[in-house]
Design an enzyme around this catalytic site. Structure first.
Site, PDB file in Angstrom:
ATOM      1  N   PHE A   1      -1.046  -4.586   6.076  1.00  0.00           N
ATOM      2  CA  PHE A   1       0.162  -4.434   6.887  1.00  0.00           C
ATOM      3  C   PHE A   1      -0.031  -3.223   7.806  1.00  0.00           C
ATOM      4  O   PHE A   1      -0.479  -2.165   7.354  1.00  0.00           O
ATOM      5  CB  PHE A   1       1.375  -4.208   5.980  1.00  0.00           C
ATOM      6  CG  PHE A   1       1.664  -5.356   5.062  1.00  0.00           C
ATOM      7  CD1 PHE A   1       2.588  -6.322   5.413  1.00  0.00           C
ATOM      8  CD2 PHE A   1       0.992  -5.483   3.852  1.00  0.00           C
ATOM      9  CE1 PHE A   1       2.866  -7.386   4.564  1.00  0.00           C
ATOM     10  CE2 PHE A   1       1.252  -6.544   2.997  1.00  0.00           C
ATOM     11  CZ  PHE A   1       2.190  -7.499   3.352  1.00  0.00           C
ATOM     12  N   GLU A   2       0.344  -3.358   9.054  1.00  0.00           N
ATOM     13  CA  GLU A   2       0.014  -2.313  10.024  1.00  0.00           C
ATOM     14  C   GLU A   2       0.774  -1.004   9.810  1.00  0.00           C
ATOM     15  O   GLU A   2       0.440   0.008  10.404  1.00  0.00           O
ATOM     16  CB  GLU A   2       0.222  -2.832  11.443  1.00  0.00           C
ATOM     17  CG  GLU A   2       1.637  -3.293  11.725  1.00  0.00           C
ATOM     18  CD  GLU A   2       1.648  -4.533  12.601  1.00  0.00           C
ATOM     19  OE1 GLU A   2       1.603  -5.644  12.042  1.00  0.00           O
ATOM     20  OE2 GLU A   2       1.713  -4.392  13.820  1.00  0.00           O
TER      21      GLU A   2
END
Lengths: 310, 248, 310, 248
Positions: B49-50
């Site tokens: 997940f960024e």
């Protein structure tokens, strides 16, 4: 900077914003994506009617939309401006599409390029190389992105120009009065944005004894000697979540979406929740004790201890 | 039909995840696709997940954003955004998901600005991490609301690169779109980087898909109906999103 | 890489070195400067008589000197090779000055340039820009450093070429059987070196239940899906210290300094402490229980807990 | 003399630290100088160590290396090497200390390789962080064993840059050597970047210093005897290094 090393910097959020966010500066906020967004600080910026700000951040969820709607911003440097759960951010759209309440300049980034821009400044270099955004239209409109020929390999790469915010506002779980701050969970671009900035304002859920912070120096991602002001503001990130303190108030994002479709509706919302409210304490009263309590952590999950002894 | 269109899209997206993949998960339907894949055929997939989170197990509760509390509790690692994006740039991310407002004939995506029917510019939220995922993951899958104006021959602003000269050499050669999962069909891409109809969803037809696409869409001779979700897939989806917030 | 996500990778150090350090590869070690140097792993490399290795690390204290003296290395890529407390590293000098036991190539770095080289590889770019080393002689001999003209500013800057080690050996305080590792204290270049590498070997003081690691994801600087092998080796970093486990054995560095001034003396030392010893357990027996116990942490200093609940 | 030469050098080095300085501390004598400064005139100084440690208080015990346990316990922050070096590159480090085997007329340092009296090359450990500190800190102070062969007109290998054309413009313009503290004297630098004798230690003379320097050393008209350590400075030094490991 150096002179401030271990002097107390504790003050009210009102004073922190008043002293370190003058009109016309660039402000980085919302660096951890959807969590720990400094909404209380943003609302204080609106209440103090700051003008001509440049807002810097990867996404900010609805915080940038509120500041834009209040007319405080002249430019946004971001990868995404919207309501993560609901979609469009209407003030942002009105500003870009129709210049309401004022025209807004935008430098479109990607999450990676904005992280790299802040990392470049944190490293003290004027740019960083990257492969991202190759083939995209971003280079044509954002002057912070350029193509160049890489040394050694000779290949064509993207260059991302460093961004040094005048001030970075960081939300922390806990900090001491000297500004040394513990942050945990997803860090986003927060540490780099703090190191890249000329001034750092830390907004903490709680101020603790220095020995608590010193007991875990790996958790101290913001060292106090880089911090200009530190304010204690419980629930300062609401409606975004703060791990270990409170959960996301999803309802709030839904309501905002519904309540800001027209300019007139937004003005009512702004008065009800920001300008007609004295501070975060009054904001929480308006929100209601039940709602506030319902957001608090239900199930604690404590970290295993680490021994820093010798 | 005993399943929703969103459930069909989630199941179709889930099948794009191979076991062991390092997946840039994204939010909304792809997030649920990751949960389905983990619980069915791809138990070894790792989610990136960024915001800085890596997970080897899906979050216990439904997420509205990737930074919700349950996505942090028990994560594999909490890092910075840069460190997660670096996995992409290193070529360690085998699959990425993203949404878009428009997709063109060569899989280029626009989520920055479009024109409404009167020709007025409509500003959209922008790239977020979409451009990074499109440029740098080994394969990417886009999700789209299938309407003719959302599938133009050529997007006028490329937020996220599909196929084009930039895929001929260098770092971007390794990637490109693998599929576009729309509300009507699944498009895939020829070796020349042109989209073709791979499958059409139950309840629609080849003709309907072609008629609602902004260029003369190539139809694969093997085009077939999209495989509906299995009972097991539906069970996972409904268990994870019982109120159907994302999947109704 | 991907396939290994949550499979067990626990094995003996002997097996880890045997499988992932073949002759001729480049090995990054000693990334945290003077602490947590993987001496047990280095000694196993010597016992397995690996050849033609390229050793990568900022300083390594005396570990590189031992591997060089044993004839396993053909090249050193480092900023400093010596005995931090005592000065010279005699095997390194003999190899460079006289080709004993074999000729040694050296790429001279600074601590910053080697950190940048590993960071470049961890970021997935072929180089990173820097101002350091300007005016120095380093550029003339190290082909991993070059001058170039920076985009945007047009100024002359240094470029540091990326270094991707074939294998990075990381010392950790604790890890689970999947290779997810908690590391605390000074991190040096350890996280970047792990992410830059094709293979990672983790050497942990203790293997713990996955739930211990998962309780604090911010402490997990090495995610298991990047790890090829994990070995449990108590006192695996001795004589260097591991925070929370044991202190530095200063006497050992003094003795090594005295005992390695001549080639002959070094050969005796090598037999006594490395090649004539089966593994770390036997090494510790030779060191003696009293000495080992005297190094253990005397005063614990536990980190304040953090709540990852929601 | 009721103090050692090392104690004199430590006290002299300590006086280079201004209150509030961010100091790249280094090891051995400079480390003790930092302890002295913190306990006397510079309580607000912050110490930066290249292993990733920031400290606002000196470690409680004598350190043999910067990564010893006592330097980690109670640190201000434990970061990576890159993050500490980044403070240097940003220009946030006001002062750095380093040692060297040779220092030349313009303050260039060599700690990589020297020739012995027979002309044979002697390999030294190398830069470590010295080059970075010299290039990027706002001021740096070098410590040196004062012998004629260690003070050549020009070092044949510049490990750590002093004054030269690279200080004329750009990022390096902001820095350069402030002083060289030798076992005989303190050298400082003219605006043109040439070393001159600023003070000679008690027990030596101007003539002795000049005779043991490898070029015609400029002598300041105000050259005086180096101020000996005060009682307070000596008390801190001896309290910190009671066995005189570094300072005897």
């Amino acid at each position: 900077m150096a002179k401030k090393s271990q002097t107390e910097k504790l003050c009210s959020l009102e004073e922190a914003i008043s002293r370190f966010v003058p009109d016309g500066v660039s402000v980085a906020m919302g660096l951890q994506l959807e969590s720990m967004i400094p909404f209380a600080a943003g609302h204080e910026i609106i209440r103090q009617d700051k003008r001509d700000l440049t807002l810097i951040g990867p996404i900010s969820d609805i915080l940038f939309d509120q500041i834009i709607g209040a007319g405080c911003a002249k430019k946004v440097v971001a990868a995404w401006v919207g309501n993560v759960m609901m979609g469009s951010a209407y003030n942002f759209r009105r500003a870009i599409e129709d210049g309401i309440p004022r025209c807004l300049e935008i430098a479109d980034h990607t999450n990676f390029t904005i992280a790299l821009a802040l990392h470049a400044a944190a490293l003290g270099v004027p740019f960083l190389p990257t492969y991202t955004a190759g083939g995209s239209s971003l280079f044509s409109r954002n002057h912070g992105l350029a193509e160049f020929e890489a040394p050694f390999t000779g290949e064509k790469m993207g260059a991302v120009r460093a961004i040094s915010p005048d001030v970075t506002i960081v939300q922390a779980q806990r900090a001491d009065a000297f500004g040394n701050a513990h942050v945990w969970g997803n860090l986003g671009a927060s540490p780099d944005a703090a190191r890249a900035a000329k001034h750092v304002i830390v907004v903490a859920e709680e101020i603790v004894e220095p020995k608590v912070i010193a007991s875990d120096p790996n958790r101290t991602v913001i060292p106090g000697f880089l911090v200009s002001a530190i304010a204690e503001v419980p629930f300062g990130a609401h409606p975004s979540p703060v791990q270990g303190f409170y959960n996301r108030d999803n309802e709030c994002y839904r309501e905002y979406h519904k309540a800001t479709k027209t300019r007139q509706e937004f003005e009512t919302w702004l008065h009800d929740w920001v300008t007609g409210v004295k501070d975060r304490k009054e904001f929480l009263q308006r929100l209601g004790e039940d709602r506030v309590n319902s957001l608090k952590v239900r199930k604690h999950a404590w970290s295993a201890r680490a021994d820093f002894g010798n | 039909m005993d399943y929703t269109l969103s459930e069909l899209m989630v199941a179709t997206a889930a099948r794009e995840i191979h076991d062991g993949d390092v997946v840039f998960v994204g939010m909304r339907l792809p997030l649920i696709a990751y949960v389905v894949a983990k619980n069915t055929h791809a138990p070894q997939a790792v989610g990136v997940f960024e915001n800085g989170v890596l997970r080897s197990t899906p979050a216990r509760e439904l997420l509205f954003t990737m930074s919700d509390g349950p996505n942090i509790t028990g994560a594999l690692s909490c890092l910075s955004m840069l460190e997660c994006m670096a996995l992409l740039q290193q070529g360690r991310v085998s699959l990425g998901f993203l949404g878009a407002a428009e997709v063109d004939r060569h899989g280029n995506l626009n989520s920055t600005e479009v024109q409404d029917s009167s020709g007025k510019m409509v500003r959209l939220p922008g790239s977020g991490g979409a451009c990074d995922i499109a440029a740098l993951s080994k394969r990417f899958v886009a999700l789209l609301d299938h309407q003719k104006f959302r599938l133009p021959e050529k997007v006028h602003y490329i937020t996220s690169p599909g196929y084009g000269p930039w895929r001929d050499s260098g770092r971007l050669k390794e990637g490109g779109p693998a599929a576009v999962i729309t509300t009507k069909a699944v498009l895939r891409f020829s070796p020349q980087g042109e989209a073709y109809l791979h499958s059409y969803h139950p309840g629609t037809t080849v003709e309907d898909v072609v008629a609602n696409t902004g260029w003369p869409l190539e139809v694969s001779p093997e085009a077939r109906e999209t495989k509906p979700p299995t009972k097991q897939e539906l069970r996972v989806i409904r268990n994870y999103d019982p109120k159907g917030f994302w999947t109704k």
